[in-house]
Structures are given as C-alpha cells and as structure tokens.
Design a protein around this motif. Sequence first.
Motif, PDB file in Angstrom:
ATOM      1  N   THR A 132      -2.211   6.383  -6.179  1.00  0.00           N
ATOM      2  CA  THR A 132      -3.125   7.256  -5.450  1.00  0.00           C
ATOM      3  C   THR A 132      -3.366   6.686  -4.057  1.00  0.00           C
ATOM      4  N   ILE A 133      -3.886   7.526  -3.200  1.00  0.00           N
ATOM      5  CA  ILE A 133      -4.233   7.079  -1.857  1.00  0.00           C
ATOM      6  C   ILE A 133      -5.394   6.081  -1.923  1.00  0.00           C
ATOM      7  N   LEU A 134      -6.347   6.336  -2.801  1.00  0.00           N
ATOM      8  CA  LEU A 134      -7.470   5.411  -2.958  1.00  0.00           C
ATOM      9  C   LEU A 134      -6.971   4.043  -3.419  1.00  0.00           C
ATOM     10  N   SER A 172       0.825  -1.210   0.000  1.00  0.00           N
ATOM     11  CA  SER A 172       0.000   0.000   0.000  1.00  0.00           C
ATOM     12  C   SER A 172       0.857   1.256   0.000  1.00  0.00           C
ATOM     13  N   VAL A 173       1.934   1.238   0.768  1.00  0.00           N
ATOM     14  CA  VAL A 173       2.851   2.390   0.786  1.00  0.00           C
ATOM     15  C   VAL A 173       3.475   2.569  -0.580  1.00  0.00           C
ATOM     16  N   ALA A 174       3.871   1.484  -1.216  1.00  0.00           N
ATOM     17  CA  ALA A 174       4.453   1.577  -2.560  1.00  0.00           C
ATOM     18  C   ALA A 174       3.429   2.117  -3.548  1.00  0.00           C
ATOM     19  N   GLU A 175       2.184   1.701  -3.407  1.00  0.00           N
ATOM     20  CA  GLU A 175       1.123   2.200  -4.288  1.00  0.00           C
ATOM     21  C   GLU A 175       0.892   3.694  -4.063  1.00  0.00           C
ATOM     22  N   PHE A 188      -4.661  -2.347   0.209  1.00  0.00           N
ATOM     23  CA  PHE A 188      -4.578  -2.866   1.575  1.00  0.00           C
ATOM     24  C   PHE A 188      -5.796  -3.709   1.934  1.00  0.00           C
ATOM     25  N   VAL A 189      -6.971  -3.254   1.538  1.00  0.00           N
ATOM     26  CA  VAL A 189      -8.190  -4.003   1.877  1.00  0.00           C
ATOM     27  C   VAL A 189      -8.249  -5.326   1.119  1.00  0.00           C
TER      28      VAL A 189
END
Length: 91
Positions: free
Chosen positions: A26-28, A16-19, A34-35
């Motif tokens: 994006t944060i989304l 998620s951090v890499a994304e 992550f989900v």
Amino acid sequence: MYIIPIAWLYVAVMMSVAEATAPNGTILGAIVTFVLYGLLPISLILYFMGAPGRKRAIRAREAAELATSRQPDAGSLAATNAAVPPVNKEP
C-alpha cells in the motif's frame, strides 16, 4: 561526508517503491517504510555527526562575545597624556 546518507536514502526510496508496487503493498506502507527506514535513521545520524560542529560554533560565538565584551568603553576612562613606560625593558 554525505555520500552514505544519500546512498541510504536511495535504498529507502527503492524499498518504498517496492512496497508500493507490490501486489499486497500500500501507499501507506511505503510511506511508513520510507520514514522508519530512511528519514528517521538518517536524521539521527546527521544530528549526531553534526554535534562537534555545533559545539565548535557555540565556542567560537562565545569567544567572539567575550572578546567584544573585554574592549573598554571609550567614554568610561579618563584621558591622560602621560606615556606609559615599557615594562621589563632595559634602555
């Protein structure tokens, strides 16, 4: 027992951090990553791993309820002073 789920959540957080920090990320996208890669699989695995424990707890609770329901009510039986002779015992 919980080392594998903890390690997998760490991997999902790093994904998620890499994304989130990628130039096109994006944060989304990080939240969805992550989900879908972290929370959903781990919650299913922990649920299935906990099934035998839940089943054991239900059986223990039912056995305890059955044991308490079998105890006679003190006021429902007439009191007698006669001794009960032992069964199948020779004097």
